[in-house]
Design a protein around this motif. Structure first.
Motif, PDB file in Angstrom:
ATOM      1  N   GLY A  89      -1.471   6.548  11.417  1.00  0.00           N
ATOM      2  CA  GLY A  89       0.051   6.376  11.703  1.00  0.00           C
ATOM      3  C   GLY A  89       0.474   6.253  10.497  1.00  0.00           C
ATOM      4  N   SER A  90       1.992   5.921  10.396  1.00  0.00           N
ATOM      5  CA  SER A  90       2.613   5.213   8.754  1.00  0.00           C
ATOM      6  C   SER A  90       3.690   3.610   9.272  1.00  0.00           C
ATOM      7  CB  SER A  90       4.028   5.667   8.421  1.00  0.00           C
ATOM      8  OG  SER A  90       4.384   4.670   7.295  1.00  0.00           O
ATOM      9  N   VAL A  91       1.764   2.200   8.794  1.00  0.00           N
ATOM     10  CA  VAL A  91       1.616   1.274   8.775  1.00  0.00           C
ATOM     11  C   VAL A  91       2.735   0.500   7.427  1.00  0.00           C
ATOM     12  CG1 VAL A  91       1.156  -0.778   8.505  1.00  0.00           C
ATOM     13  CG2 VAL A  91       0.088   1.213  10.368  1.00  0.00           C
ATOM     14  N   HIS A  92       3.728  -0.546   7.925  1.00  0.00           N
ATOM     15  CA  HIS A  92       4.724  -0.964   6.568  1.00  0.00           C
ATOM     16  C   HIS A  92       3.878  -2.408   6.137  1.00  0.00           C
ATOM     17  CE1 HIS A  92       7.558  -3.548   5.103  1.00  0.00           C
ATOM     18  NE2 HIS A  92       8.067  -2.586   4.792  1.00  0.00           N
ATOM     19  N   SER A  93       3.277  -2.996   7.230  1.00  0.00           N
ATOM     20  CA  SER A  93       2.636  -4.268   6.670  1.00  0.00           C
ATOM     21  C   SER A  93       2.100  -5.021   8.105  1.00  0.00           C
ATOM     22  CB  SER A  93       3.865  -4.427   5.884  1.00  0.00           C
ATOM     23  OG  SER A  93       5.089  -5.326   7.022  1.00  0.00           O
ATOM     24  N   PHE A  94       0.812  -5.933   7.829  1.00  0.00           N
ATOM     25  CA  PHE A  94       1.111  -6.953   8.431  1.00  0.00           C
ATOM     26  C   PHE A  94       0.651  -8.193   8.641  1.00  0.00           C
ATOM     27  CE2 PHE A  94      -3.793  -5.403   6.378  1.00  0.00           C
ATOM     28  CZ  PHE A  94      -4.041  -6.700   6.343  1.00  0.00           C
ATOM     29  N   ASP A  95       0.923  -9.238   9.637  1.00  0.00           N
ATOM     30  CA  ASP A  95       0.853 -10.373   9.529  1.00  0.00           C
ATOM     31  C   ASP A  95       0.088 -11.280  10.732  1.00  0.00           C
ATOM     32  OD1 ASP A  95       1.032 -13.088   7.536  1.00  0.00           O
ATOM     33  OD2 ASP A  95       3.877 -12.284   8.373  1.00  0.00           O
ATOM     34  N   ILE A  96       0.028 -12.346  10.193  1.00  0.00           N
ATOM     35  CA  ILE A  96      -0.498 -13.345  11.001  1.00  0.00           C
ATOM     36  C   ILE A  96       1.110 -14.231  11.600  1.00  0.00           C
ATOM     37  CG2 ILE A  96      -2.181 -15.418  11.825  1.00  0.00           C
ATOM     38  CD1 ILE A  96      -3.789 -12.347  11.673  1.00  0.00           C
ATOM     39  N   SER A  97       1.045 -14.509  12.514  1.00  0.00           N
ATOM     40  CA  SER A  97       2.330 -15.080  13.548  1.00  0.00           C
ATOM     41  C   SER A  97       1.621 -15.983  14.863  1.00  0.00           C
ATOM     42  CB  SER A  97       3.654 -14.504  13.342  1.00  0.00           C
ATOM     43  OG  SER A  97       3.495 -13.772  14.618  1.00  0.00           O
ATOM     44  N   THR A  98       2.856 -17.151  14.917  1.00  0.00           N
ATOM     45  CA  THR A  98       2.006 -18.126  16.421  1.00  0.00           C
ATOM     46  C   THR A  98       3.194 -18.274  16.785  1.00  0.00           C
ATOM     47  OG1 THR A  98       0.582 -18.799  14.897  1.00  0.00           O
ATOM     48  CG2 THR A  98       0.514 -20.458  16.003  1.00  0.00           C
TER      49      THR A  98
ATOM     50  N   PHE B  26       3.282  -4.171  11.633  1.00  0.00           N
ATOM     51  CA  PHE B  26       4.358  -3.584  11.256  1.00  0.00           C
ATOM     52  C   PHE B  26       4.595  -2.169  10.744  1.00  0.00           C
ATOM     53  CE2 PHE B  26       4.311  -7.654  10.957  1.00  0.00           C
ATOM     54  CZ  PHE B  26       5.844  -8.503  11.345  1.00  0.00           C
ATOM     55  N   LEU B  27       5.096  -1.466  12.232  1.00  0.00           N
ATOM     56  CA  LEU B  27       5.528   0.200  11.776  1.00  0.00           C
ATOM     57  C   LEU B  27       6.159   0.220  10.984  1.00  0.00           C
ATOM     58  CD1 LEU B  27       3.442   1.875  14.856  1.00  0.00           C
ATOM     59  CD2 LEU B  27       2.177   0.680  13.314  1.00  0.00           C
ATOM     60  N   ALA B  28       5.990   1.641  10.630  1.00  0.00           N
ATOM     61  CA  ALA B  28       6.876   2.447   9.704  1.00  0.00           C
ATOM     62  C   ALA B  28       8.267   3.725  10.634  1.00  0.00           C
ATOM     63  CB  ALA B  28       7.246   2.436   8.066  1.00  0.00           C
ATOM     64  N   GLY B  29       9.402   3.466  10.245  1.00  0.00           N
ATOM     65  CA  GLY B  29       9.946   4.613  10.884  1.00  0.00           C
ATOM     66  C   GLY B  29      11.416   3.965  12.087  1.00  0.00           C
ATOM     67  N   CYS B  30      12.620   4.175  12.667  1.00  0.00           N
ATOM     68  CA  CYS B  30      13.038   3.323  13.140  1.00  0.00           C
ATOM     69  C   CYS B  30      14.677   4.484  13.329  1.00  0.00           C
ATOM     70  CB  CYS B  30      13.680   2.261  13.050  1.00  0.00           C
ATOM     71  SG  CYS B  30      14.845   1.192  14.879  1.00  0.00           S
ATOM     72  N   PRO B  31      14.407   4.860  14.619  1.00  0.00           N
ATOM     73  CA  PRO B  31      15.740   5.690  14.857  1.00  0.00           C
ATOM     74  C   PRO B  31      17.378   5.103  15.266  1.00  0.00           C
ATOM     75  CG  PRO B  31      14.697   5.447  17.364  1.00  0.00           C
ATOM     76  CD  PRO B  31      13.455   4.936  15.951  1.00  0.00           C
TER      77      PRO B  31
ATOM     78  N   THR C 228      11.718  -0.986   6.306  1.00  0.00           N
ATOM     79  CA  THR C 228      10.877  -0.006   7.709  1.00  0.00           C
ATOM     80  C   THR C 228      12.179   1.404   8.496  1.00  0.00           C
ATOM     81  OG1 THR C 228      12.065  -1.742   9.639  1.00  0.00           O
ATOM     82  CG2 THR C 228       9.878  -2.117   8.323  1.00  0.00           C
ATOM     83  N   TRP C 229      13.182   1.500   8.160  1.00  0.00           N
ATOM     84  CA  TRP C 229      13.705   2.742   9.085  1.00  0.00           C
ATOM     85  C   TRP C 229      13.177   3.581   8.463  1.00  0.00           C
ATOM     86  CZ3 TRP C 229      19.128   1.065   6.515  1.00  0.00           C
ATOM     87  CH2 TRP C 229      20.021   0.120   7.449  1.00  0.00           C
ATOM     88  N   TYR C 230      12.144   4.077   7.109  1.00  0.00           N
ATOM     89  CA  TYR C 230      11.807   5.410   7.244  1.00  0.00           C
ATOM     90  C   TYR C 230      10.462   5.005   7.086  1.00  0.00           C
ATOM     91  CZ  TYR C 230      16.384   6.029   5.729  1.00  0.00           C
ATOM     92  OH  TYR C 230      17.871   5.858   6.019  1.00  0.00           O
TER      93      TYR C 230
ATOM     94  N   SER D  61       8.411   5.479   3.987  1.00  0.00           N
ATOM     95  CA  SER D  61       8.217   3.587   3.598  1.00  0.00           C
ATOM     96  C   SER D  61       7.386   3.191   3.547  1.00  0.00           C
ATOM     97  CB  SER D  61       9.497   3.066   3.740  1.00  0.00           C
ATOM     98  OG  SER D  61       9.174   2.828   5.116  1.00  0.00           O
ATOM     99  N   GLY D  62       6.824   3.434   4.635  1.00  0.00           N
ATOM    100  CA  GLY D  62       5.116   3.389   4.946  1.00  0.00           C
ATOM    101  C   GLY D  62       3.611   3.630   4.217  1.00  0.00           C
ATOM    102  N   LYS D  63       2.992   3.139   3.790  1.00  0.00           N
ATOM    103  CA  LYS D  63       1.123   3.318   4.527  1.00  0.00           C
ATOM    104  C   LYS D  63       0.551   4.247   5.150  1.00  0.00           C
ATOM    105  CE  LYS D  63      -3.136   1.407   2.324  1.00  0.00           C
ATOM    106  NZ  LYS D  63      -3.546   0.215   2.119  1.00  0.00           N
ATOM    107  N   PRO D  64       0.210   5.657   4.416  1.00  0.00           N
ATOM    108  CA  PRO D  64      -0.208   6.312   5.825  1.00  0.00           C
ATOM    109  C   PRO D  64      -1.460   5.495   5.886  1.00  0.00           C
ATOM    110  CG  PRO D  64       0.594   7.352   4.317  1.00  0.00           C
ATOM    111  CD  PRO D  64       0.851   6.079   3.548  1.00  0.00           C
ATOM    112  N   THR D  65      -2.629   5.406   6.940  1.00  0.00           N
ATOM    113  CA  THR D  65      -3.317   5.378   7.312  1.00  0.00           C
ATOM    114  C   THR D  65      -4.484   5.985   9.136  1.00  0.00           C
ATOM    115  OG1 THR D  65      -4.795   2.946   7.840  1.00  0.00           O
ATOM    116  CG2 THR D  65      -2.519   2.928   9.115  1.00  0.00           C
TER     117      THR D  65
END
Length: 243
Positions: free
Chosen positions: A4-13, A25-30, A41-43, A46-50
């Motif tokens: 897949g293509s991951v744009h980023s990740f984070d820790i939230s509360t 946060f995955l990359a790509g949105c129609p 994150t639209w394309y 723009s993410g990192k293949p993983t």
């Protein structure tokens, strides 16, 4: 192994599901929502293949902390259902780790979520853009409301918990009739636990500038407290818990 293509990740509360969350946060949105704060994150490119395994290794680094904090993992975007197979494999791996799972989606691509994906989803954060189809098209410029409603009914029929999210934009989504339509949709789903009214903000404007894209809501004010309380009150009038 699914990639897949991951744009980023984070820790939230307390934002992307109960407790402390690992959020991918995955990359790509129609959709191209006028108020989108993440045009980066639209394309998918723009993410990192993983691979799903690589992302699960990253999740594993926080496994004990997430369990102690009563949290879990949220797959967000972009639109994660644009990468449904990857999302399914990651969520399945999280369930194998006995972590709570959440899917943050517009529901527009709900038909991409097969039963196997929903089997490993504990909670869906469902972003209902608008309740009026014409306003929905105006917000997204390409999308349709009906797929989201159909997906919401499917979730409710399976007993999956839902948190509704509604972005409040003055002059765009704040019409009382539009809000009532969203509230009616939410009230018709017995597994909706809460509604989060999210005030529009301009924090993503710098991203648009960096990408050379005009920010479509320049000059649009943020909603004031009076408007926020009016809209939350409309949801409460439908018997919903609204924040």
């Amino acid at each position: 192994m699914t990639t897949g293509s991951v744009h980023s990740f984070d820790i939230s509360t307390g934002v992307d599901g109960p407790g402390t969350r690992f959020v991918a946060f995955l990359a790509g949105c129609p959709l191209r929502c006028l108020y989108c704060h993440s045009p980066d994150t639209w394309y998918r490119r723009s993410g990192k293949p993983t691979t799903a395994a690589a992302l699960l290794t990253e999740v594993g680094r926080y496994e004990r902390f997430l369990k102690v904090a009563g949290g879990g993992v949220t797959i967000s975007g972009g639109e994660p259902l644009q990468q449904a197979a990857f999302t399914r494999e990651v969520l399945r791996g999280c369930k194998d780790l006995r972590l709570h799972t959440a899917l943050d989606t517009s529901g527009f691509l709900g038909s991409y979520a097969d039963d196997a994906l929903l089997d490993v989803t504990d909670l869906v954060l469902l972003d209902i853009k608008s309740g009026d189809p014409a306003t929905y098209r105006r917000v997204t410029r390409t999308g349709r409301l009906e797929p989201t409603v159909r997906f919401a009914h499917r979730l409710a029929d399976r007993g999956i918990s839902i948190w509704i999210r509604f972005v409040l934009v003055p002059g765009l989504t704040d019409d009382p009739a539009n809000v009532d339509e969203v509230a009616s949709i939410a009230a018709g789903m017995p597994t909706v636990e809460r509604v989060e009214v999210l005030p529009f903000h301009r924090l993503g404007a710098a991203k648009y500038a960096a990408l050379g894209i005009p920010f479509p809501l320049t000059g649009t004010p943020v909603p004031d407290g009076t408007l926020l309380e009016r809209v939350r009150g409309q949801f409460r009038d439908h018997g919903l818990t609204a924040y």
